[in-house]
Scaffold this active site. Structure first.
Site, PDB file in Angstrom:
ATOM      1  N   SER A  39       0.812  -1.226   0.000  1.00 36.95           N
ATOM      2  CA  SER A  39       0.000   0.000   0.000  1.00 36.95           C
ATOM      3  C   SER A  39       0.842   1.271   0.000  1.00 36.95           C
ATOM      4  O   SER A  39       0.488   2.264   0.629  1.00 36.95           O
ATOM      5  CB  SER A  39      -0.964   0.015   1.199  1.00 36.95           C
ATOM      6  N   ASN A  67      -4.710 -11.248  -3.505  1.00 37.63           N
ATOM      7  CA  ASN A  67      -4.526 -10.745  -2.145  1.00 37.63           C
ATOM      8  C   ASN A  67      -3.853  -9.379  -2.156  1.00 37.63           C
ATOM      9  O   ASN A  67      -3.476  -8.855  -1.115  1.00 37.63           O
ATOM     10  CB  ASN A  67      -3.719 -11.725  -1.294  1.00 37.63           C
ATOM     11  N   SER A 151      -4.398 -12.116   7.311  1.00 38.78           N
ATOM     12  CA  SER A 151      -4.468 -12.535   5.921  1.00 38.78           C
ATOM     13  C   SER A 151      -5.620 -11.810   5.245  1.00 38.78           C
ATOM     14  O   SER A 151      -6.554 -11.336   5.900  1.00 38.78           O
ATOM     15  CB  SER A 151      -4.681 -14.052   5.826  1.00 38.78           C
ATOM     16  N   THR A 152      -5.568 -11.728   3.921  1.00 41.68           N
ATOM     17  CA  THR A 152      -6.706 -11.213   3.155  1.00 41.68           C
ATOM     18  C   THR A 152      -7.706 -12.319   2.864  1.00 41.68           C
ATOM     19  O   THR A 152      -8.795 -12.051   2.370  1.00 41.68           O
ATOM     20  CB  THR A 152      -6.240 -10.612   1.825  1.00 41.68           C
TER      21      THR A 152
END
Length: 316
Positions: A39, A67, A151-152
């Site tokens: 990000s 992900n 986790s995603t």
């Protein structure tokens, strides 16, 4: 083994035509990666590089999984978010958009992107390696039930494990992808090597083409990063891994690397689909609030908090 013997063996394994093309590759390989935990704005950066006429990008490639997502905002305010299509597709003049053999693909997400951005694709196909892994519903369910370190829960890790176990459905075995190919939306290409994939699968290349490689997530999330393990993603997110994934390790002299940072590193939110799951810290640093960030920067925390959501999880 002598260099002469190595060359002779290589010629035996490749056709003479392929060998000549690979040996004369003179293009530039631009690799964009994240120096933190994701990000940091790689999507914006990749989009800008793709649109830079001086770089003359011919191929945009990634080996990503859903992900991670890349975002790009046009000057008119239109926002594009992709998890599969290389974000460099925002330049309509780049002819080749490639999902490599290490990609982990969510079919439904791929179809969504093909439909959502068909105006930007402008008739261009996605070239997808035949041995890319496919995420199934069972992979997502397995991650929700088993992963407790943040986790995603996209199913990417579980699908990758099944590929290693030789039990996963790959692109060339999945009838849904063959149907997309019949519709002219994608082309499934052989995963012999990235370069022969270009020359044989895409055709018409001279060896001077420039490639933009988009990495996902961040270097600090790499699974082989012992400082952060087990609070990592399911694979390496490094330039070295990117070169390996496109079989270009012999062309390190052709590489330009771009490492993207942000002033305040972030992690995935601790609360996800599986409830609370600690995601780790950044090199032992204490977590601070958005209010503190805004106080330091002289910003309105209410305005910032409205905008600061991750592309994939939609969480602050």
């Amino acid at each position: 083994m002598s260099n002469v013997m190595q060359i002779n063996i290589t010629i035996d394994l490749l056709s003479k035509n392929d060998y000549n093309k690979i040996m004369r590759y003179n293009g530039k390989i631009h690799i964009v990666y994240d120096g933190m935990w994701g990000s940091c704005g790689k999507g914006k950066f990749c989009g800008e590089l793709a649109l830079d006429s001086k770089l003359k990008i011919d191929v945009c490639v990634n080996n990503n999984a859903p992900n991670a997502g890349h975002s790009f905002v046009f000057e008119d305010g239109r926002k594009v978010v992709t998890k599969h299509i290389p974000i460099g597709f925002v330049n309509k003049n780049i002819p080749y958009l490639v999902l490599g053999e290490s990609s982990v693909i969510d079919y439904d997400r791929l179809v969504y992107e093909l439909e959502e951005y068909k105006d930007l694709l402008n008739g261009r196909k996605l070239y997808i390696a035949d041995t890319a892994a496919v995420i199934l519903t069972e992979h997502k369910d397995k991650e929700v039930s088993s992963i407790k370190t943040g986790s995603t829960f996209s199913g990417a890790g579980a699908a990758s494990v099944d590929k290693l176990n030789r039990t996963n459905s790959l692109v060339f075995r999945d009838e849904r992808f063959k149907e997309l190919e019949r519709k002219g939306l994608i082309k499934i290409v052989p995963s012999k090597t990235f370069f022969s994939c270009i020359y044989e699968g895409l055709s018409g290349f001279s060896g001077n083409e420039n490639i933009l490689v988009e990495l996902s997530q961040g270097d600090a999330l790499s699974i082989n990063n012992s400082d952060n393990y087990p609070f990592t993603t399911s694979r390496d997110c490094t330039p070295a891994a990117a070169l390996k994934d496109i079989h270009a390790t012999d062309y390190s002299q052709n590489v330009r690397k771009y490492c993207v940072f942000r002033p305040y590193p972030i992690r995935i939110n601790n609360v996800g689909k599986a409830g609370f799951a600690y995601t780790g810290d950044f090199a032992g640093a204490d977590e601070i609030s958005w209010e503190e960030v805004c106080e330091r920067c002289g910003l309105d925390p209410n305005e910032v908090s409205k905008k600061e959501f991750t592309t994939n999880t939609k969480k602050t």
